[in-house]
Design a protein around this motif. Structure first.
Motif, mmCIF file in Angstrom:
data_model
loop_
_atom_site.group_PDB
_atom_site.id
_atom_site.type_symbol
_atom_site.label_atom_id
_atom_site.label_comp_id
_atom_site.label_asym_id
_atom_site.label_seq_id
_atom_site.Cartn_x
_atom_site.Cartn_y
_atom_site.Cartn_z
ATOM 1 N N LEU A 1 0.823 -1.210 0.000
ATOM 2 C CA LEU A 1 0.000 0.000 0.000
ATOM 3 C C LEU A 1 0.857 1.261 0.000
ATOM 4 O O LEU A 1 0.540 2.233 -0.690
ATOM 5 C CB LEU A 1 -0.938 -0.016 1.210
ATOM 6 N N ARG A 2 1.935 1.251 0.745
ATOM 7 C CA ARG A 2 2.809 2.430 0.799
ATOM 8 C C ARG A 2 3.427 2.732 -0.557
ATOM 9 O O ARG A 2 3.500 3.895 -0.986
ATOM 10 C CB ARG A 2 3.933 2.182 1.821
ATOM 11 N N ASP A 3 3.871 1.676 -1.248
ATOM 12 C CA ASP A 3 4.536 1.859 -2.543
ATOM 13 C C ASP A 3 3.560 1.879 -3.712
ATOM 14 O O ASP A 3 3.976 1.939 -4.866
ATOM 15 C CB ASP A 3 5.574 0.750 -2.756
ATOM 16 N N GLU A 4 2.259 1.830 -3.407
ATOM 17 C CA GLU A 4 1.206 1.911 -4.419
ATOM 18 C C GLU A 4 1.401 0.857 -5.513
ATOM 19 O O GLU A 4 1.351 1.143 -6.703
ATOM 20 C CB GLU A 4 1.149 3.312 -5.026
ATOM 21 N N LEU A 5 1.601 -0.390 -5.079
ATOM 22 C CA LEU A 5 1.819 -1.489 -6.010
ATOM 23 C C LEU A 5 0.502 -2.117 -6.428
ATOM 24 O O LEU A 5 -0.416 -2.254 -5.619
ATOM 25 C CB LEU A 5 2.706 -2.556 -5.353
ATOM 26 N N ASP A 6 0.411 -2.509 -7.690
ATOM 27 C CA ASP A 6 -0.727 -3.299 -8.135
ATOM 28 C C ASP A 6 -0.591 -4.707 -7.567
ATOM 29 O O ASP A 6 0.481 -5.311 -7.631
ATOM 30 C CB ASP A 6 -0.772 -3.383 -9.663
ATOM 31 N N ALA A 7 -1.669 -5.230 -7.019
ATOM 32 C CA ALA A 7 -1.619 -6.569 -6.418
ATOM 33 C C ALA A 7 -2.987 -7.231 -6.502
ATOM 34 O O ALA A 7 -4.012 -6.569 -6.687
ATOM 35 C CB ALA A 7 -1.164 -6.490 -4.957
ATOM 36 N N THR A 8 -2.980 -8.554 -6.374
ATOM 37 C CA THR A 8 -4.209 -9.328 -6.278
ATOM 38 C C THR A 8 -4.198 -10.054 -4.948
ATOM 39 O O THR A 8 -3.244 -10.771 -4.636
ATOM 40 C CB THR A 8 -4.322 -10.339 -7.432
ATOM 41 N N LEU A 9 -5.229 -9.853 -4.156
ATOM 42 C CA LEU A 9 -5.345 -10.464 -2.829
ATOM 43 C C LEU A 9 -6.355 -11.593 -2.861
ATOM 44 O O LEU A 9 -7.494 -11.404 -3.293
ATOM 45 C CB LEU A 9 -5.779 -9.418 -1.802
ATOM 46 N N CYS A 10 -5.945 -12.766 -2.423
ATOM 47 C CA CYS A 10 -6.838 -13.916 -2.285
ATOM 48 C C CYS A 10 -7.011 -14.195 -0.800
ATOM 49 O O CYS A 10 -6.032 -14.480 -0.110
ATOM 50 C CB CYS A 10 -6.252 -15.164 -2.952
ATOM 51 N N TYR A 11 -8.237 -14.100 -0.321
ATOM 52 C CA TYR A 11 -8.545 -14.364 1.079
ATOM 53 C C TYR A 11 -9.228 -15.727 1.136
ATOM 54 O O TYR A 11 -10.281 -15.932 0.525
ATOM 55 C CB TYR A 11 -9.449 -13.258 1.612
ATOM 56 N N LEU A 12 -8.625 -16.678 1.836
ATOM 57 C CA LEU A 12 -9.095 -18.056 1.870
ATOM 58 C C LEU A 12 -9.496 -18.440 3.293
ATOM 59 O O LEU A 12 -8.786 -18.122 4.245
ATOM 60 C CB LEU A 12 -8.000 -19.014 1.391
ATOM 61 N N GLN A 13 -10.600 -19.159 3.410
ATOM 62 C CA GLN A 13 -11.015 -19.686 4.709
ATOM 63 C C GLN A 13 -11.271 -21.181 4.574
ATOM 64 O O GLN A 13 -12.117 -21.606 3.784
ATOM 65 C CB GLN A 13 -12.268 -18.982 5.222
ATOM 66 N N LEU A 14 -10.533 -21.974 5.322
ATOM 67 C CA LEU A 14 -10.677 -23.425 5.293
ATOM 68 C C LEU A 14 -11.968 -23.805 6.005
ATOM 69 O O LEU A 14 -12.137 -23.540 7.196
ATOM 70 C CB LEU A 14 -9.471 -24.075 5.972
ATOM 71 N N ASP A 15 -12.885 -24.419 5.276
ATOM 72 C CA ASP A 15 -14.190 -24.779 5.846
ATOM 73 C C ASP A 15 -14.095 -26.068 6.673
ATOM 74 O O ASP A 15 -13.330 -26.972 6.360
ATOM 75 C CB ASP A 15 -15.220 -25.001 4.730
ATOM 76 N N GLY A 16 -14.898 -26.135 7.723
ATOM 77 C CA GLY A 16 -15.074 -27.381 8.457
ATOM 78 C C GLY A 16 -13.981 -27.752 9.433
ATOM 79 O O GLY A 16 -13.954 -28.891 9.912
ATOM 80 N N LEU A 17 -13.078 -26.821 9.769
ATOM 81 C CA LEU A 17 -11.998 -27.175 10.691
ATOM 82 C C LEU A 17 -12.554 -27.576 12.058
ATOM 83 O O LEU A 17 -12.082 -28.545 12.669
ATOM 84 C CB LEU A 17 -11.017 -26.014 10.838
#
Length: 206
Positions: free
Chosen positions: A67-83
């Motif tokens: 965010l500081r360096d204003e970089l292009d990025a793709t964020l994948c947020y994963l949640q493991l189901d059923g733990l």
């Protein structure tokens, strides 16, 4: 991929149909600055002891750089189901194996230079350079299929996910706001998974 004068590049390749022919697309992104900024984060203090993945501390500091360096990025947020279901039904040893198996299959399907972190008990993030949400959504669907068909057969398994593009110079959101948006997308995916795989969500309190 390492280039001249210490430069680094991330090459993402995928197969697709183009003009009715099987073809390959190669996306090449210069990640020299990203690698340089992240070197100081490469220590045991930034790793999850169970999985070997980066931890929440690493993720937050790394995203601070993005965010500081204003970089292009793709964020994948994963949640493991059923733990919780796996822990209660088969024991915490199996629960740990469930987490580790999930981590290994995610690592196998992303490049070593991509940032993969465990940010909570069943929560993970992958951060990639550049904006490629469509590609990553297809990749995660493939990972889901492999996870279910090849890794675990004695109980249902799944993970919920959300993918967001961070448009470096155009982005006005804080990390907290980005994660809130990602959580909303994950929630929609989770609702679909609850309908598909009700057994592993049976421990949820309604």
């Amino acid at each position: 991929m390492e280039g001249e004068a210490g430069t680094s590049y991330r090459v993402t390749s995928f197969q697709m149909e183009w003009r009715e022919r099987s073809s390959f697309v190669h996306v090449v992104i210069d990640i020299t600055d990203e690698k340089r900024n992240a070197r100081h984060l490469d220590s045991e203090a930034y790793h999850d002891p169970l999985t070997g993945a980066k931890n929440r501390r690493f993720f937050e500091e790394y995203m601070g750089i993005v965010l500081r360096d204003e970089l292009d990025a793709t964020l994948c947020y994963l949640q493991l189901d059923g733990l919780e279901y796996v822990n209660e039904t088969f024991g915490h040893h199996e629960g740990d194996a469930y987490i580790q198996g999930f981590v290994e299959i995610v690592k196998k399907n992303f490049r070593g230079g991509d940032t993969f972190a465990r940010i909570g008990g069943d929560e993970f993030c992958v951060v990639l350079s550049g904006n490629m949400a469509d590609l990553i959504n297809r990749k995660l669907a493939e990972i889901m299929k492999e996870f279910q068909e090849e890794v675990y057969k004695k109980y249902q398994c799944s993970f919920s996910y959300g993918v967001l593009e961070i448009e470096g110079k155009e982005n006005k959101l804080t990390l907290e706001e980005i994660m809130e948006q990602a959580d909303d997308v994950v929630y929609e995916c989770r609702l679909k998974n609850i309908a598909k795989y009700p057994l592993i969500f049976s421990t949820l309190v309604e």
